[in-house]
Scaffold this motif. Structure first.
Motif, PDB file in Angstrom:
ATOM      1  N   GLN A  13       0.821  -1.198   0.000  1.00 25.65           N
ATOM      2  CA  GLN A  13       0.000   0.000   0.000  1.00 25.65           C
ATOM      3  C   GLN A  13       0.861   1.256   0.000  1.00 25.65           C
ATOM      4  O   GLN A  13       2.019   1.238   0.452  1.00 25.65           O
ATOM      5  CB  GLN A  13      -0.923   0.008   1.216  1.00 25.65           C
ATOM      6  CG  GLN A  13      -2.044  -1.013   1.141  1.00 25.65           C
ATOM      7  CD  GLN A  13      -3.038  -0.840   2.265  1.00 25.65           C
ATOM      8  OE1 GLN A  13      -2.700  -0.370   3.346  1.00 25.65           O
ATOM      9  NE2 GLN A  13      -4.279  -1.237   2.019  1.00 25.65           N
ATOM     10  N   SER A  14       0.301   2.335  -0.496  1.00 23.46           N
ATOM     11  CA  SER A  14       0.988   3.623  -0.486  1.00 23.46           C
ATOM     12  C   SER A  14       1.441   3.958   0.937  1.00 23.46           C
ATOM     13  O   SER A  14       0.687   3.774   1.901  1.00 23.46           O
ATOM     14  CB  SER A  14       0.043   4.700  -1.007  1.00 23.46           C
ATOM     15  OG  SER A  14       0.690   5.946  -1.048  1.00 23.46           O
ATOM     16  N   GLY A  15       2.695   4.402   1.054  1.00 21.99           N
ATOM     17  CA  GLY A  15       3.268   4.678   2.359  1.00 21.99           C
ATOM     18  C   GLY A  15       4.008   3.503   2.968  1.00 21.99           C
ATOM     19  O   GLY A  15       4.690   3.654   3.987  1.00 21.99           O
ATOM     20  N   GLY A  16       3.886   2.348   2.358  1.00 23.91           N
ATOM     21  CA  GLY A  16       4.530   1.145   2.878  1.00 23.91           C
ATOM     22  C   GLY A  16       5.984   1.038   2.471  1.00 23.91           C
ATOM     23  O   GLY A  16       6.547   1.929   1.824  1.00 23.91           O
ATOM     24  N   SER A  17       6.600  -0.088   2.841  1.00 25.39           N
ATOM     25  CA  SER A  17       8.021  -0.305   2.586  1.00 25.39           C
ATOM     26  C   SER A  17       8.259  -1.668   1.969  1.00 25.39           C
ATOM     27  O   SER A  17       7.490  -2.611   2.191  1.00 25.39           O
ATOM     28  CB  SER A  17       8.810  -0.223   3.908  1.00 25.39           C
ATOM     29  OG  SER A  17       8.694   1.049   4.488  1.00 25.39           O
ATOM     30  N   LEU A  18       9.320  -1.749   1.207  1.00 24.15           N
ATOM     31  CA  LEU A  18       9.808  -3.007   0.669  1.00 24.15           C
ATOM     32  C   LEU A  18      11.329  -2.970   0.673  1.00 24.15           C
ATOM     33  O   LEU A  18      11.929  -1.893   0.573  1.00 24.15           O
ATOM     34  CB  LEU A  18       9.323  -3.231  -0.771  1.00 24.15           C
ATOM     35  CG  LEU A  18       7.878  -3.639  -1.014  1.00 24.15           C
ATOM     36  CD1 LEU A  18       7.579  -3.650  -2.496  1.00 24.15           C
ATOM     37  CD2 LEU A  18       7.579  -4.999  -0.407  1.00 24.15           C
ATOM     38  N   ARG A  19      11.921  -4.151   0.748  1.00 29.14           N
ATOM     39  CA  ARG A  19      13.370  -4.267   0.649  1.00 29.14           C
ATOM     40  C   ARG A  19      13.690  -5.227  -0.489  1.00 29.14           C
ATOM     41  O   ARG A  19      13.373  -6.415  -0.421  1.00 29.14           O
ATOM     42  CB  ARG A  19      13.978  -4.778   1.945  1.00 29.14           C
ATOM     43  CG  ARG A  19      15.499  -4.735   1.964  1.00 29.14           C
ATOM     44  CD  ARG A  19      16.045  -5.547   3.107  1.00 29.14           C
ATOM     45  NE  ARG A  19      17.428  -5.232   3.396  1.00 29.14           N
ATOM     46  CZ  ARG A  19      18.254  -6.049   4.056  1.00 29.14           C
ATOM     47  NH1 ARG A  19      17.812  -7.216   4.504  1.00 29.14           N
ATOM     48  NH2 ARG A  19      19.503  -5.692   4.292  1.00 29.14           N
ATOM     49  N   LEU A  20      14.319  -4.704  -1.507  1.00 26.61           N
ATOM     50  CA  LEU A  20      14.736  -5.524  -2.638  1.00 26.61           C
ATOM     51  C   LEU A  20      16.150  -6.038  -2.404  1.00 26.61           C
ATOM     52  O   LEU A  20      16.984  -5.339  -1.817  1.00 26.61           O
ATOM     53  CB  LEU A  20      14.690  -4.723  -3.934  1.00 26.61           C
ATOM     54  CG  LEU A  20      13.367  -4.031  -4.275  1.00 26.61           C
ATOM     55  CD1 LEU A  20      13.481  -3.362  -5.648  1.00 26.61           C
ATOM     56  CD2 LEU A  20      12.210  -4.987  -4.234  1.00 26.61           C
ATOM     57  N   LYS A  86       5.143   5.214  -3.128  1.00 23.53           N
ATOM     58  CA  LYS A  86       4.052   5.928  -3.769  1.00 23.53           C
ATOM     59  C   LYS A  86       3.564   5.115  -4.970  1.00 23.53           C
ATOM     60  O   LYS A  86       4.322   4.321  -5.534  1.00 23.53           O
ATOM     61  CB  LYS A  86       4.539   7.294  -4.249  1.00 23.53           C
ATOM     62  CG  LYS A  86       5.168   8.165  -3.182  1.00 23.53           C
ATOM     63  CD  LYS A  86       5.723   9.440  -3.772  1.00 23.53           C
ATOM     64  CE  LYS A  86       6.401  10.312  -2.727  1.00 23.53           C
ATOM     65  NZ  LYS A  86       6.944  11.563  -3.322  1.00 23.53           N
ATOM     66  N   PRO A  87       2.332   5.324  -5.392  1.00 25.06           N
ATOM     67  CA  PRO A  87       1.836   4.596  -6.573  1.00 25.06           C
ATOM     68  C   PRO A  87       2.732   4.775  -7.792  1.00 25.06           C
ATOM     69  O   PRO A  87       2.877   3.843  -8.597  1.00 25.06           O
ATOM     70  CB  PRO A  87       0.452   5.201  -6.785  1.00 25.06           C
ATOM     71  CG  PRO A  87       0.010   5.606  -5.415  1.00 25.06           C
ATOM     72  CD  PRO A  87       1.267   6.103  -4.743  1.00 25.06           C
ATOM     73  N   GLU A  88       3.360   5.928  -7.927  1.00 21.09           N
ATOM     74  CA  GLU A  88       4.233   6.165  -9.085  1.00 21.09           C
ATOM     75  C   GLU A  88       5.539   5.382  -9.006  1.00 21.09           C
ATOM     76  O   GLU A  88       6.315   5.371  -9.960  1.00 21.09           O
ATOM     77  CB  GLU A  88       4.525   7.662  -9.250  1.00 21.09           C
ATOM     78  CG  GLU A  88       5.015   8.349  -7.993  1.00 21.09           C
ATOM     79  CD  GLU A  88       3.887   9.055  -7.241  1.00 21.09           C
ATOM     80  OE1 GLU A  88       2.788   8.453  -7.089  1.00 21.09           O
ATOM     81  OE2 GLU A  88       4.123  10.199  -6.762  1.00 21.09           O
ATOM     82  N   GLN A 114       8.916  -7.297  -9.643  1.00 23.57           N
ATOM     83  CA  GLN A 114       7.839  -6.326  -9.809  1.00 23.57           C
ATOM     84  C   GLN A 114       7.420  -5.719  -8.476  1.00 23.57           C
ATOM     85  O   GLN A 114       7.249  -6.445  -7.477  1.00 23.57           O
ATOM     86  CB  GLN A 114       6.636  -6.985 -10.471  1.00 23.57           C
ATOM     87  CG  GLN A 114       5.574  -6.002 -10.934  1.00 23.57           C
ATOM     88  CD  GLN A 114       4.521  -6.649 -11.811  1.00 23.57           C
ATOM     89  OE1 GLN A 114       4.320  -7.866 -11.755  1.00 23.57           O
ATOM     90  NE2 GLN A 114       3.850  -5.852 -12.613  1.00 23.57           N
ATOM     91  N   VAL A 115       7.253  -4.423  -8.504  1.00 22.83           N
ATOM     92  CA  VAL A 115       6.773  -3.683  -7.335  1.00 22.83           C
ATOM     93  C   VAL A 115       5.478  -2.980  -7.741  1.00 22.83           C
ATOM     94  O   VAL A 115       5.442  -2.253  -8.736  1.00 22.83           O
ATOM     95  CB  VAL A 115       7.810  -2.648  -6.864  1.00 22.83           C
ATOM     96  CG1 VAL A 115       7.217  -1.746  -5.791  1.00 22.83           C
ATOM     97  CG2 VAL A 115       9.064  -3.344  -6.363  1.00 22.83           C
ATOM     98  N   ILE A 116       4.436  -3.229  -6.961  1.00 24.45           N
ATOM     99  CA  ILE A 116       3.147  -2.595  -7.211  1.00 24.45           C
ATOM    100  C   ILE A 116       2.719  -1.870  -5.950  1.00 24.45           C
ATOM    101  O   ILE A 116       2.625  -2.490  -4.881  1.00 24.45           O
ATOM    102  CB  ILE A 116       2.075  -3.619  -7.615  1.00 24.45           C
ATOM    103  CG1 ILE A 116       2.505  -4.353  -8.890  1.00 24.45           C
ATOM    104  CG2 ILE A 116       0.725  -2.933  -7.832  1.00 24.45           C
ATOM    105  CD1 ILE A 116       1.591  -5.493  -9.283  1.00 24.45           C
ATOM    106  N   VAL A 117       2.491  -0.579  -6.080  1.00 22.11           N
ATOM    107  CA  VAL A 117       2.090   0.232  -4.940  1.00 22.11           C
ATOM    108  C   VAL A 117       0.662   0.697  -5.171  1.00 22.11           C
ATOM    109  O   VAL A 117       0.372   1.415  -6.131  1.00 22.11           O
ATOM    110  CB  VAL A 117       3.020   1.442  -4.747  1.00 22.11           C
ATOM    111  CG1 VAL A 117       2.629   2.207  -3.485  1.00 22.11           C
ATOM    112  CG2 VAL A 117       4.472   0.994  -4.676  1.00 22.11           C
ATOM    113  N   SER A 118      -0.225   0.263  -4.309  1.00 21.66           N
ATOM    114  CA  SER A 118      -1.633   0.630  -4.447  1.00 21.66           C
ATOM    115  C   SER A 118      -1.925   1.905  -3.665  1.00 21.66           C
ATOM    116  O   SER A 118      -1.326   2.160  -2.613  1.00 21.66           O
ATOM    117  CB  SER A 118      -2.520  -0.502  -3.947  1.00 21.66           C
ATOM    118  OG  SER A 118      -2.301  -0.727  -2.567  1.00 21.66           O
ATOM    119  N   SER A 119      -2.857   2.682  -4.180  1.00 20.63           N
ATOM    120  CA  SER A 119      -3.198   3.960  -3.524  1.00 20.63           C
ATOM    121  C   SER A 119      -4.287   3.771  -2.486  1.00 20.63           C
ATOM    122  O   SER A 119      -4.885   2.710  -2.361  1.00 20.63           O
ATOM    123  CB  SER A 119      -3.663   4.961  -4.581  1.00 20.63           C
ATOM    124  OG  SER A 119      -4.739   4.446  -5.320  1.00 20.63           O
TER     125      SER A 119
END
Length: 119
Positions: A13-20, A86-88, A114-119
């Motif tokens: 979700q928007s505002g979240g974090s990921l570690r690649l 962010k979604p972008e 793939q990274v998908i960020v939902s608003s």
């Protein structure tokens, strides 16, 4: 042949974090300049962040302090910590390795995550 394998992408979700993570094999990882690129559908592939073999960092302007690139040469791994997504930021993220040897540049790419960020 050099192999780069990315992992850590997903839906957030928007505002979240990921570690690649990007693990390199069949290479002297420590001598390579490493980087993360991203490509959204229908758009060009852009540099996100890079880290040289000597540890010099570079970030794209759109990162705006939200991402941190790092590397662990003992583990042959590069990381991208992404916060406040962010979604972008939605895109496929690619690991890149480059070295110059005897006047020739060698470039290698991973298959992408793939990274998908939902608003």
């Amino acid at each position: 042949q050099v192999q780069l394998v990315e992992s850590g992408g997903g839906l957030v979700q928007s505002g979240g974090s990921l570690r690649l993570s990007c693990v390199g094999s069949r290479m002297a990882f420590e001598v390579y300049n490493m980087g993360w690129f991203r490509q959204a559908p229908g758009k060009q592939r852009d540099l996100v962040a890079s880290i040289t073999s000597g540890g010099v960092l570079k970030y794209a302007d759109f990162v705006e302090g939200r991402f941190t690139i790092s590397r662990d040469d003992i583990k042959n791994t590069m990381y991208l910590q992404m916060n406040n997504l962010k979604p972008e930021d939605t895109a496929t993220y690619y690991c890149h390795a480059q070295r110059n040897m005897f006047g020739t540049t060698f470039d290698y790419w991973g298959q992408g995550t793939q990274v998908i960020v939902s608003s």
